[in-house]
Write a protein that holds these residues in place. Structure first.
Motif, mmCIF file in Angstrom:
data_model
loop_
_atom_site.group_PDB
_atom_site.id
_atom_site.type_symbol
_atom_site.label_atom_id
_atom_site.label_comp_id
_atom_site.label_asym_id
_atom_site.label_seq_id
_atom_site.Cartn_x
_atom_site.Cartn_y
_atom_site.Cartn_z
ATOM 1 N N UNK A 158 20.068 73.826 56.518
ATOM 2 C CA UNK A 158 21.059 74.369 55.577
ATOM 3 C C UNK A 158 22.514 74.188 56.007
ATOM 4 N N UNK A 159 22.786 73.896 57.262
ATOM 5 C CA UNK A 159 24.165 73.684 57.699
ATOM 6 C C UNK A 159 24.985 74.961 57.686
ATOM 7 N N UNK A 160 24.424 76.031 58.234
ATOM 8 C CA UNK A 160 25.102 77.331 58.208
ATOM 9 C C UNK A 160 26.455 77.307 58.915
ATOM 10 N N UNK A 161 26.566 76.547 59.990
ATOM 11 C CA UNK A 161 27.847 76.467 60.709
ATOM 12 C C UNK A 161 28.935 75.842 59.841
ATOM 13 N N UNK A 162 28.529 75.059 58.855
ATOM 14 C CA UNK A 162 29.516 74.445 57.964
ATOM 15 C C UNK A 162 30.254 75.477 57.120
ATOM 16 N N UNK A 163 29.657 76.643 56.942
ATOM 17 C CA UNK A 163 30.348 77.741 56.248
ATOM 18 C C UNK A 163 31.599 78.111 57.036
ATOM 19 N N UNK A 164 31.443 78.249 58.346
ATOM 20 C CA UNK A 164 32.581 78.599 59.205
ATOM 21 C C UNK A 164 33.607 77.473 59.194
ATOM 22 N N UNK A 165 33.151 76.234 59.301
ATOM 23 C CA UNK A 165 34.076 75.092 59.328
ATOM 24 C C UNK A 165 34.906 75.058 58.048
ATOM 25 N N UNK A 166 34.266 75.256 56.905
ATOM 26 C CA UNK A 166 34.996 75.220 55.626
ATOM 27 C C UNK A 166 35.959 76.399 55.501
ATOM 28 N N UNK A 167 35.541 77.578 55.950
ATOM 29 C CA UNK A 167 36.455 78.728 55.937
ATOM 30 C C UNK A 167 37.690 78.449 56.801
ATOM 31 N N UNK A 168 37.464 77.887 57.971
ATOM 32 C CA UNK A 168 38.582 77.569 58.863
ATOM 33 C C UNK A 168 39.497 76.536 58.208
ATOM 34 N N UNK A 169 38.908 75.525 57.606
ATOM 35 C CA UNK A 169 39.711 74.502 56.923
ATOM 36 C C UNK A 169 40.602 75.133 55.853
ATOM 37 N N UNK A 170 40.029 75.976 55.031
ATOM 38 C CA UNK A 170 40.772 76.547 53.913
ATOM 39 C C UNK A 170 41.811 77.573 54.357
ATOM 40 N N UNK A 227 40.451 64.213 53.593
ATOM 41 C CA UNK A 227 40.918 63.506 52.389
ATOM 42 C C UNK A 227 40.863 64.403 51.158
ATOM 43 N N UNK A 228 39.806 65.184 51.049
ATOM 44 C CA UNK A 228 39.605 66.015 49.852
ATOM 45 C C UNK A 228 40.626 67.148 49.749
ATOM 46 N N UNK A 229 41.213 67.558 50.862
ATOM 47 C CA UNK A 229 42.227 68.620 50.822
ATOM 48 C C UNK A 229 43.469 68.180 50.052
ATOM 49 N N UNK A 230 43.615 66.877 49.827
ATOM 50 C CA UNK A 230 44.762 66.366 49.079
ATOM 51 C C UNK A 230 44.470 66.273 47.586
ATOM 52 N N UNK A 231 43.259 66.617 47.192
ATOM 53 C CA UNK A 231 42.891 66.623 45.772
ATOM 54 C C UNK A 231 43.336 67.936 45.141
ATOM 55 N N UNK A 232 43.477 67.987 43.828
ATOM 56 C CA UNK A 232 43.972 69.215 43.178
ATOM 57 C C UNK A 232 43.036 70.408 43.418
ATOM 58 N N UNK A 233 43.619 71.519 43.916
ATOM 59 C CA UNK A 233 42.845 72.740 44.154
ATOM 60 C C UNK A 233 42.156 73.232 42.884
ATOM 61 N N UNK A 234 42.764 72.921 41.774
ATOM 62 C CA UNK A 234 42.234 73.380 40.486
ATOM 63 C C UNK A 234 40.812 72.856 40.252
ATOM 64 N N UNK A 235 40.531 71.654 40.727
ATOM 65 C CA UNK A 235 39.227 71.029 40.507
ATOM 66 C C UNK A 235 38.354 71.000 41.758
ATOM 67 N N UNK A 236 38.969 71.190 42.912
ATOM 68 C CA UNK A 236 38.229 71.058 44.163
ATOM 69 C C UNK A 236 38.369 72.328 44.984
ATOM 70 N N UNK A 237 37.516 73.292 44.678
ATOM 71 C CA UNK A 237 37.484 74.552 45.407
ATOM 72 C C UNK A 237 36.413 74.521 46.481
ATOM 73 N N UNK A 238 36.066 75.683 47.011
ATOM 74 C CA UNK A 238 35.094 75.755 48.109
ATOM 75 C C UNK A 238 33.743 75.114 47.798
ATOM 76 N N UNK A 239 33.249 75.271 46.583
ATOM 77 C CA UNK A 239 31.923 74.732 46.267
ATOM 78 C C UNK A 239 31.951 73.208 46.248
ATOM 79 N N UNK A 240 32.909 72.631 45.555
ATOM 80 C CA UNK A 240 32.957 71.163 45.498
ATOM 81 C C UNK A 240 33.302 70.570 46.866
#
Length: 186
Positions: free
Chosen positions: A43-55, A101-114
């Motif tokens: 399931x990649x549970x550690x990726x939850x932490x990585x994405x939270x840190x990124x955001x 790369x994806x952090x440069x995409x519009x937040x409106x369309x690219x949130x945590x799920x995408x």
């Protein structure tokens, strides 16, 4: 006894990254204890932490947490520099690149799920690319591709929903709080 002339200052950011890396490492160890019906599908549970840190703290902090998680997880699980370690490293590298790369995409369309789904596909893509170069023939990988793609989509979406919920903050009276500022991770 002589004292060392080298003193490394420890900042609040260093402490935060260490705490978050410890959390990611703990999730990696917990995930390793979960049996998987299909080798390589987790399931990649550690990726939850990585994405939270990124955001919350940016790509550099997420990269540090990811590298520390990868090294410490490999050391603690006894797989440091084994083939599984290199597959995980390839997945983490591609996933972090995709997120950067994806952090440069519009937040409106690219949130945590995408972002989580993109990272999951990047992770599995990096692993399969290295496996194709190093371990398995391309025909075998093509047969595995639908299974890994489905797992990336499902686990990426679930992890992204978890991240979105964590970023939404506390829920009161059945409604989310009106604050738009995500809670800080200690």
């Amino acid at each position: 006894m002589t004292r060392s002339a080298i003193e490394l200052p420890v900042t609040a950011d260093d402490r935060r990254i260490a705490r978050l890396a410890a959390l990611a490492i703990g999730l990696t160890l917990a995930e390793a204890a979960i049996p998987s019906p299909i080798p390589g599908v987790k399931p990649g549970l550690a990726n939850i932490v990585i994405l939270l840190v990124l955001l919350q703290y940016g790509w550099r902090a997420a990269a540090w947490v990811s590298v520390l998680r990868l090294l410490a997880g490999g050391l603690l699980l006894g797989s440091l520099f084994a083939p599984g370690f290199w597959l995980a490293a390839a997945g983490a590298l591609v996933s972090l690149s995709v997120l950067g790369l994806a952090r440069h995409l519009p937040d409106r369309y690219f949130g945590p799920v995408s972002l989580s789904v993109l990272a999951a596909f990047g992770h599995i893509g990096g692993q399969l690319a290295l496996a194709g170069i190093w371990l398995l023939p391309a025909a075998a990988l093509l047969k595995l591709l639908p299974v890994f793609a489905a797992a990336a989509l499902i686990f990426g979406a679930v992890n992204g929903v978890i991240v979105a919920r964590l970023l939404a903050g506390p829920v009161s009276s059945g409604r989310q709080s009106g604050s738009c500022t995500p809670p800080s991770i200690p």
